[in-house]
Write a protein that holds these residues in place. Structure first.
Motif, PDB file in Angstrom:
ATOM      1  N   ALA A 239       0.944  -1.083   0.132  1.00 43.75           N
ATOM      2  CA  ALA A 239       0.000  -0.146   0.075  1.00 43.75           C
ATOM      3  C   ALA A 239       0.922   1.248   0.040  1.00 43.75           C
ATOM      4  O   ALA A 239       0.585   2.118  -0.633  1.00 43.75           O
ATOM      5  CB  ALA A 239      -0.774  -0.049   1.368  1.00 43.75           C
ATOM      6  N   VAL A 240       2.031   1.054   0.598  1.00 40.37           N
ATOM      7  CA  VAL A 240       2.891   2.390   0.839  1.00 40.37           C
ATOM      8  C   VAL A 240       3.537   2.503  -0.664  1.00 40.37           C
ATOM      9  O   VAL A 240       3.647   3.829  -1.119  1.00 40.37           O
ATOM     10  CB  VAL A 240       4.197   2.132   1.792  1.00 40.37           C
ATOM     11  CG1 VAL A 240       5.015   3.300   1.579  1.00 40.37           C
ATOM     12  CG2 VAL A 240       3.281   2.233   3.245  1.00 40.37           C
ATOM     13  N   ASP A 245       4.162   5.747  -5.662  1.00 42.18           N
ATOM     14  CA  ASP A 245       4.055   5.414  -7.086  1.00 42.18           C
ATOM     15  C   ASP A 245       2.915   6.440  -7.971  1.00 42.18           C
ATOM     16  O   ASP A 245       3.290   7.013  -8.667  1.00 42.18           O
ATOM     17  CB  ASP A 245       3.746   4.083  -7.785  1.00 42.18           C
ATOM     18  CG  ASP A 245       4.881   2.976  -7.417  1.00 42.18           C
ATOM     19  OD1 ASP A 245       5.880   3.655  -7.174  1.00 42.18           O
ATOM     20  OD2 ASP A 245       4.636   1.919  -7.587  1.00 42.18           O
ATOM     21  N   ALA A 246       1.911   6.367  -6.993  1.00 48.21           N
ATOM     22  CA  ALA A 246       0.883   7.373  -7.470  1.00 48.21           C
ATOM     23  C   ALA A 246       0.761   8.950  -7.096  1.00 48.21           C
ATOM     24  O   ALA A 246       0.504   9.685  -7.582  1.00 48.21           O
ATOM     25  CB  ALA A 246      -0.468   6.806  -7.017  1.00 48.21           C
ATOM     26  N   ASN A 247       1.836   9.091  -6.179  1.00 52.65           N
ATOM     27  CA  ASN A 247       1.962  10.374  -5.611  1.00 52.65           C
ATOM     28  C   ASN A 247       3.558  10.537  -5.577  1.00 52.65           C
ATOM     29  O   ASN A 247       3.989  10.936  -4.381  1.00 52.65           O
ATOM     30  CB  ASN A 247       1.205  10.754  -4.163  1.00 52.65           C
ATOM     31  CG  ASN A 247      -0.207  10.384  -4.383  1.00 52.65           C
ATOM     32  OD1 ASN A 247      -0.771  11.329  -4.817  1.00 52.65           O
ATOM     33  ND2 ASN A 247      -0.500   9.135  -4.061  1.00 52.65           N
ATOM     34  N   PRO A 248       4.357  10.694  -6.666  1.00 53.79           N
ATOM     35  CA  PRO A 248       5.649  10.824  -6.471  1.00 53.79           C
ATOM     36  C   PRO A 248       6.146  12.030  -5.768  1.00 53.79           C
ATOM     37  O   PRO A 248       7.378  11.962  -5.457  1.00 53.79           O
ATOM     38  CB  PRO A 248       6.128  10.762  -7.931  1.00 53.79           C
ATOM     39  CG  PRO A 248       5.096  11.097  -8.905  1.00 53.79           C
ATOM     40  CD  PRO A 248       3.754  10.869  -7.826  1.00 53.79           C
ATOM     41  N   SER A 258      -0.207   6.315   6.382  1.00 51.00           N
ATOM     42  CA  SER A 258      -1.736   6.094   6.558  1.00 51.00           C
ATOM     43  C   SER A 258      -2.224   4.963   5.529  1.00 51.00           C
ATOM     44  O   SER A 258      -3.222   4.291   5.904  1.00 51.00           O
ATOM     45  CB  SER A 258      -2.433   7.490   6.579  1.00 51.00           C
ATOM     46  OG  SER A 258      -2.593   7.952   5.246  1.00 51.00           O
ATOM     47  N   ALA A 259      -1.714   5.224   4.494  1.00 48.60           N
ATOM     48  CA  ALA A 259      -2.134   4.182   3.455  1.00 48.60           C
ATOM     49  C   ALA A 259      -1.780   2.628   3.780  1.00 48.60           C
ATOM     50  O   ALA A 259      -2.596   1.681   3.749  1.00 48.60           O
ATOM     51  CB  ALA A 259      -1.603   4.382   2.081  1.00 48.60           C
TER      52      ALA A 259
END
Length: 280
Positions: A239-240, A245-248, A258-259
């Protein structure tokens, strides 16, 4: 609800013939995710801090304080346990800090030395009302061993429990620590033989490498406490990684941690229900 003694959870599970999940703490976010999963399931959980984890944090006291505090605030029954302590002094420290149970792991010692060391720990812990788990028959992991040659012998187990007075026994029955694939084949006949020979609950270490079906079969054969760490760490880490990857460009570690914490919750709830025989 809230912080409970491990003995209460183990006695309940053993009497009902179900499994009790025991999951390893790595850091604060793990504690929160594990407890949230127990609350979602409406089932008890044992939170475990290992000797390796204590070393990572430079000592056990700060993480123990956080774990105990979160347990006290939980709406689910939560017990706190010291996992795999080869250091006798660490085991005694955990007793003093208010842990409900400790695992003293003398499996690396010669049999007579293991008995003597475990006796010392049991005497100290029982004086404080603390439940003690020990290990007999090396559970693999460092070398990947989960072969017939390291299975716990029932006769030796009976002698060991009688000599030490331990409350639960971790046994080698085919699992191995730190496995990332769920491919271990448990020896169900050996579990049944150990269950028949002993009057204390059995503990399965290395459960991350065991399939759901095999764990359920192991519980049916006589296992009570089911330890899981690596499997859940995988949910957190994936999840991290996905979040990063989605929020570089993210720099606030709370966002990706938190993810990871959130990813633990449904899997913890699922495993607790599976072990307790509540799975759909």
């Amino acid at each position: 609800m809230t912080l409970v003694n491990t003995r209460e959870l183990m006695d309940q599970a053993a009497a009902a013939g179900v499994g009790q999940g025991a999951f390893n703490v790595i850091h604060l976010e793990t504690i929160e995710g594990l407890v949230s999963g127990a609350e979602q399931a409406g089932l008890p959980v044992i939170l475990q801090i290992s000797e390796n984890c204590a070393k990572y944090h430079g000592g056990i006291e700060p993480l123990a304080a956080a774990t105990l505090a979160i347990a006290r605030q939980s709406t689910a029954p939560v017990a706190v346990h010291l996992d795999h302590a080869e250091d006798e002094q660490l085991a005694l420290q955990a007793v003093d800090l208010g842990f409900g149970s400790i695992m003293y792991d003398g499996a690396h010692l010669e049999y007579s030395e293991n008995v003597a060391a475990t006796q010392r720990v049991v005497k100290y812990a029982h004086a404080a009302g603390v439940y003690v788990e020990a290990e007999l028959g090396k559970v693999g992991g460092k070398d990947g061993a989960h072969a017939p040659g390291v299975l716990t012998d029932p006769d030796e187990a009976v002698s060991f429990v009688a000599a030490t007075g331990v409350d639960a026994l971790a046994v080698a029955v085919g699992s191995s620590h730190a496995m990332t694939e769920r491919s271990a084949a448990l020896n169900l006949e050996r579990i049944a033989a150990l269950k028949a020979a002993l009057d204390v609950p059995l503990v399965l270490h290395g459960s991350s490498g065991v399939s759901d079906a095999n764990i359920v079969a192991a519980i049916a054969a006589g296992m009570t406490k089911i330890n899981v760490s690596t499997h859940l760490n995988g949910f957190f880490t994936r999840a991290v990684r996905e979040y990063l990857d989605a929020n570089p460009t993210v720099v606030d570690s709370r966002k990706y941690l938190s993810a990871g914490r959130k990813a633990l919750v449904p899997e913890v709830a699922r495993l607790l229900a599976l072990f307790a025989g509540h799975a759909g």
